[in-house]
Design a protein around this motif. Structure first.
Motif, PDB file in Angstrom:
ATOM      1  N   PRO A  37      -1.134 101.727  23.610  1.00 34.00           N
ATOM      2  CA  PRO A  37      -0.758 100.575  22.867  1.00 34.00           C
ATOM      3  C   PRO A  37      -0.357  99.357  23.852  1.00 34.00           C
ATOM      4  O   PRO A  37       0.717  99.396  24.610  1.00 34.00           O
ATOM      5  N   LEU A  38      -1.130  98.414  23.752  1.00 36.22           N
ATOM      6  CA  LEU A  38      -0.632  96.960  24.493  1.00 36.22           C
ATOM      7  C   LEU A  38       0.157  96.199  23.479  1.00 36.22           C
ATOM      8  O   LEU A  38       0.173  96.377  22.348  1.00 36.22           O
ATOM      9  N   PRO A  39       1.036  95.438  24.092  1.00 43.90           N
ATOM     10  CA  PRO A  39       2.192  94.511  23.240  1.00 43.90           C
ATOM     11  C   PRO A  39       1.483  93.866  22.194  1.00 43.90           C
ATOM     12  O   PRO A  39       0.517  92.961  22.546  1.00 43.90           O
ATOM     13  N   GLY A  40       1.639  94.066  20.920  1.00 42.06           N
ATOM     14  CA  GLY A  40       0.885  93.251  19.828  1.00 42.06           C
ATOM     15  C   GLY A  40      -0.525  93.747  19.405  1.00 42.06           C
ATOM     16  O   GLY A  40      -1.141  93.132  18.379  1.00 42.06           O
ATOM     17  N   SER A  41      -0.957  94.712  19.932  1.00 38.08           N
ATOM     18  CA  SER A  41      -2.226  95.185  19.322  1.00 38.08           C
ATOM     19  C   SER A  41      -2.010  96.392  18.648  1.00 38.08           C
ATOM     20  O   SER A  41      -2.452  96.573  17.593  1.00 38.08           O
ATOM     21  N   TRP A  42      -1.387  97.604  19.066  1.00 41.99           N
ATOM     22  CA  TRP A  42      -1.223  98.615  18.374  1.00 41.99           C
ATOM     23  C   TRP A  42       0.014  98.934  17.885  1.00 41.99           C
ATOM     24  O   TRP A  42       1.239  98.666  18.252  1.00 41.99           O
ATOM     25  N   GLU A  43       0.380  99.529  16.626  1.00 38.23           N
ATOM     26  CA  GLU A  43       1.801  99.756  16.155  1.00 38.23           C
ATOM     27  C   GLU A  43       2.289 101.226  16.705  1.00 38.23           C
ATOM     28  O   GLU A  43       1.371 101.863  16.612  1.00 38.23           O
ATOM     29  N   PRO A  44       3.435 101.118  16.844  1.00 44.71           N
ATOM     30  CA  PRO A  44       3.860 102.322  17.173  1.00 44.71           C
ATOM     31  C   PRO A  44       3.839 103.483  16.007  1.00 44.71           C
ATOM     32  O   PRO A  44       3.728 102.981  15.017  1.00 44.71           O
ATOM     33  N   LYS A  45       3.845 104.556  16.452  1.00 47.42           N
ATOM     34  CA  LYS A  45       3.915 105.695  15.598  1.00 47.42           C
ATOM     35  C   LYS A  45       5.173 105.639  14.736  1.00 47.42           C
ATOM     36  O   LYS A  45       6.311 105.805  15.235  1.00 47.42           O
TER      37      LYS A  45
END
Length: 122
Positions: A37-45
């Motif tokens: 996950p890149l910052p701002g792209s994928w939300e953390p689990k």
């Protein structure tokens, strides 16, 4: 001339080989890594609490079981019937046909009688 058994074996072997190769080729994309996950792209689990898991996988099915049981038992209790299977009257059940002497049906009286069990003629 090739025998039928050899042709069938070869056809089955080629079909199984094609299926096996197809499964191996189809499994390639399924085993791909997930991107980081890149910052701002994928939300953390999201973290799931153990209590939430218990409620979701055990509490909801038990609640559904209790609701369905209540739907089927409530009418019998409202009519005043017993739901205990040991106390149910067996006289209302007709298992094995009508009871005659010695537990058998009456024998036919004559040639035109329809009483008795199975019969046949030529």
């Amino acid at each position: 001339m090739i025998s039928t058994a050899v042709r069938r074996s070869a056809a089955a072997f080629s079909l199984l080989t094609l299926l096996g190769v197809g499964f191996v080729l189809a499994a390639g994309p399924a085993s791909a890594d997930t991107p980081q996950p890149l910052p701002g792209s994928w939300e953390p689990k999201p973290e799931i609490d153990h209590l939430e898991v218990w409620l979701l996988f055990i509490g909801i099915p038990v609640l559904g079981f209790l609701i369905v049981s209540a739907i089927f038992i409530a009418p019998a209790l409202a009519r005043g019937e017993s739901i205990n299977p040991a106390k149910r009257a067996s006289e209302t059940q007709w298992i094995g046909g009508p009871r005659k002497e010695a537990g058998e049906l009456a024998a036919p009286d004559g040639e035109d009688s329809a009483a008795g069990g199975a019969g046949g003629s030529w």
